[in-house]
Design a protein around this motif. Structure first.
Motif, PDB file in Angstrom:
ATOM      1  N   LYS A  34       0.792  -1.234   0.000  1.00 49.57           N
ATOM      2  CA  LYS A  34       0.000   0.000   0.000  1.00 49.57           C
ATOM      3  C   LYS A  34       0.821   1.279   0.000  1.00 49.57           C
ATOM      4  CE  LYS A  34      -1.194   0.173   4.917  1.00 49.57           C
ATOM      5  NZ  LYS A  34      -2.283  -0.029   5.875  1.00 49.57           N
ATOM      6  N   ALA A  35       2.138   1.163   0.213  1.00 44.51           N
ATOM      7  CA  ALA A  35       2.965   2.355   0.030  1.00 44.51           C
ATOM      8  C   ALA A  35       2.808   2.875  -1.397  1.00 44.51           C
ATOM      9  CB  ALA A  35       4.427   2.032   0.318  1.00 44.51           C
ATOM     10  N   CYS A  36       2.588   1.957  -2.324  1.00 40.21           N
ATOM     11  CA  CYS A  36       2.521   2.318  -3.743  1.00 40.21           C
ATOM     12  C   CYS A  36       1.146   2.114  -4.375  1.00 40.21           C
ATOM     13  CB  CYS A  36       3.529   1.493  -4.534  1.00 40.21           C
ATOM     14  SG  CYS A  36       5.230   1.753  -4.039  1.00 40.21           S
ATOM     15  N   HIS A  37       0.303   1.323  -3.740  1.00 41.27           N
ATOM     16  CA  HIS A  37      -0.989   0.981  -4.358  1.00 41.27           C
ATOM     17  C   HIS A  37      -2.157   1.250  -3.410  1.00 41.27           C
ATOM     18  CE1 HIS A  37       0.576  -1.265  -7.857  1.00 41.27           C
ATOM     19  NE2 HIS A  37       1.463  -1.799  -7.039  1.00 41.27           N
ATOM     20  N   MET A  38      -3.180   1.909  -3.900  1.00 44.47           N
ATOM     21  CA  MET A  38      -4.440   2.002  -3.164  1.00 44.47           C
ATOM     22  C   MET A  38      -5.409   0.970  -3.740  1.00 44.47           C
ATOM     23  SD  MET A  38      -6.220   5.362  -4.856  1.00 44.47           S
ATOM     24  CE  MET A  38      -4.722   6.329  -4.958  1.00 44.47           C
ATOM     25  N   ILE A  39      -6.450   0.701  -2.961  1.00 46.92           N
ATOM     26  CA  ILE A  39      -7.573  -0.074  -3.497  1.00 46.92           C
ATOM     27  C   ILE A  39      -8.794   0.809  -3.316  1.00 46.92           C
ATOM     28  CG2 ILE A  39      -8.922  -2.189  -3.385  1.00 46.92           C
ATOM     29  CD1 ILE A  39      -6.574  -3.586  -2.098  1.00 46.92           C
ATOM     30  N   GLN A  40      -9.299   1.329  -4.407  1.00 48.63           N
ATOM     31  CA  GLN A  40     -10.419   2.272  -4.356  1.00 48.63           C
ATOM     32  C   GLN A  40     -11.473   1.848  -5.369  1.00 48.63           C
ATOM     33  OE1 GLN A  40     -10.234   6.397  -6.000  1.00 48.63           O
ATOM     34  NE2 GLN A  40     -10.213   7.010  -3.838  1.00 48.63           N
ATOM     35  N   SER A  41     -12.717   1.721  -4.880  1.00 42.60           N
ATOM     36  CA  SER A  41     -13.798   1.289  -5.765  1.00 42.60           C
ATOM     37  C   SER A  41     -14.145   2.411  -6.744  1.00 42.60           C
ATOM     38  CB  SER A  41     -15.020   0.915  -4.928  1.00 42.60           C
ATOM     39  OG  SER A  41     -15.644   2.090  -4.473  1.00 42.60           O
ATOM     40  N   PRO A  42     -14.859   2.065  -7.841  1.00 46.69           N
ATOM     41  CA  PRO A  42     -15.203   3.079  -8.845  1.00 46.69           C
ATOM     42  C   PRO A  42     -16.038   4.228  -8.268  1.00 46.69           C
ATOM     43  CG  PRO A  42     -15.621   0.876  -9.689  1.00 46.69           C
ATOM     44  CD  PRO A  42     -15.288   0.727  -8.239  1.00 46.69           C
ATOM     45  N   ASP A  43     -16.795   3.979  -7.183  1.00 51.82           N
ATOM     46  CA  ASP A  43     -17.544   5.101  -6.596  1.00 51.82           C
ATOM     47  C   ASP A  43     -16.726   5.848  -5.544  1.00 51.82           C
ATOM     48  OD1 ASP A  43     -17.985   2.551  -5.648  1.00 51.82           O
ATOM     49  OD2 ASP A  43     -19.983   2.940  -4.849  1.00 51.82           O
ATOM     50  N   GLY A  44     -15.410   5.633  -5.535  1.00 49.65           N
ATOM     51  CA  GLY A  44     -14.538   6.463  -4.712  1.00 49.65           C
ATOM     52  C   GLY A  44     -14.370   5.998  -3.278  1.00 49.65           C
ATOM     53  N   GLU A  45     -14.866   4.807  -2.961  1.00 47.87           N
ATOM     54  CA  GLU A  45     -14.709   4.291  -1.605  1.00 47.87           C
ATOM     55  C   GLU A  45     -13.293   3.731  -1.424  1.00 47.87           C
ATOM     56  OE1 GLU A  45     -16.051   0.565   1.190  1.00 47.87           O
ATOM     57  OE2 GLU A  45     -17.004   0.790  -0.768  1.00 47.87           O
ATOM     58  N   ASP A  46     -12.603   4.181  -0.369  1.00 50.47           N
ATOM     59  CA  ASP A  46     -11.264   3.657  -0.077  1.00 50.47           C
ATOM     60  C   ASP A  46     -11.386   2.333   0.645  1.00 50.47           C
ATOM     61  OD1 ASP A  46      -9.536   5.704  -1.051  1.00 50.47           O
ATOM     62  OD2 ASP A  46     -10.190   6.968   0.622  1.00 50.47           O
ATOM     63  N   ILE A  47     -11.039   1.262  -0.019  1.00 48.75           N
ATOM     64  CA  ILE A  47     -11.019  -0.049   0.640  1.00 48.75           C
ATOM     65  C   ILE A  47      -9.693  -0.182   1.376  1.00 48.75           C
ATOM     66  CG2 ILE A  47     -11.071  -2.554   0.230  1.00 48.75           C
ATOM     67  CD1 ILE A  47     -12.915  -1.660  -2.263  1.00 48.75           C
ATOM     68  N   VAL A  48      -8.620   0.229   0.729  1.00 43.02           N
ATOM     69  CA  VAL A  48      -7.329   0.405   1.397  1.00 43.02           C
ATOM     70  C   VAL A  48      -6.757   1.731   0.907  1.00 43.02           C
ATOM     71  CG1 VAL A  48      -4.975  -0.459   1.678  1.00 43.02           C
ATOM     72  CG2 VAL A  48      -6.872  -2.082   1.510  1.00 43.02           C
ATOM     73  N   LYS A  49      -6.503   2.635   1.862  1.00 46.80           N
ATOM     74  CA  LYS A  49      -5.860   3.893   1.493  1.00 46.80           C
ATOM     75  C   LYS A  49      -4.394   3.597   1.186  1.00 46.80           C
ATOM     76  CE  LYS A  49      -8.237   7.409   4.149  1.00 46.80           C
ATOM     77  NZ  LYS A  49      -9.419   7.759   4.033  1.00 46.80           N
TER      78      LYS A  49
END
Ligand code: HEC
Length: 151
Positions: A34-49
């Motif tokens: 996660k230092a380099c990758h976020m996981i964000q859904s198409p509606d902008g929800e941060d699953i992992v910042k």
């Protein structure tokens, strides 16, 4: 080089029994990404910042390689996309093990260099299973990866 790693690098021969992939372990291990990758859904929800050095990994399983709009991929990753690569759990695990080697084997270009300067030599399958679990298809981790949709 350890034997386990040689086995992992041969990719297809690594057949784990169902359930051997541990999503909870993968979720914990994702902190290395996660230092380099976020996981964000198409509606902008941060699953992992996370960081934006690398592309958003939401729904990565079942998605064409190097297909996030607006992200500036290396030539190596664009060549991987051109080769028809669609991420599976197996391929993700192999890619995380050694991104350059994975792309070189897939594209046949031994000088290919990705921008991802990170390698992991354990729990790759768990991380891949975790990423599959937060893909829209959800169950992708249980599907066989032998379907050929290239062309
Ligand atoms: C030091 C930063 C860094 C770390 C840590 C890192 N990555 Fe990456 N990752 C990148 C970059 C940069 C790219 C884009 C590569 C390119 O264009 O060559 C990338 C690309 C990817 C891709 C291809 C995405 C696509 O759209 O096809 C996947 C999958 C991926 N990384 C997974 C992971 C996972 C899982 C981890 C943790 C085990 C991880 N990465 C750790 C920087 C990183």
């Amino acid at each position: 080089m350890r034997f386990a790693m040689i086995v992992a690098l041969t990719g297809a021969t690594l057949a784990l029994p169902a359930g051997a992939q541990d999503i909870a372990t993968g979720e914990k291990e994702f902190r290395k990404c996660k230092a380099c990758h976020m996981i964000q859904s198409p509606d902008g929800e941060d699953i992992v910042k996370g960081g934006a050095t690398g592309p958003n990994l939401y729904g990565i399983v079942g998605k064409a390689a190097a297909s996030q709009e607006g992200y500036k991929y290396s030539e190596a990753l664009l060549a991987l996309n051109a080769s028809g690569e669609v991420w599976t759990v197996e391929d993700l695990a192999a890619y995380i093990t050694d991104p350059n080697k994975f792309v070189q084997e897939k594209t046949g270009d031994t000088s290919a260099r990705t921008k991802m300067t990170f390698k992991l030599n354990k729990n790759q399958q768990d991380i891949a299973a975790y990423l599959a679990s937060i893909s829209p298809g959800g169950e992708a981790a249980d599907q066989p990866a032998d379907e050929d949709t290239s062309g």
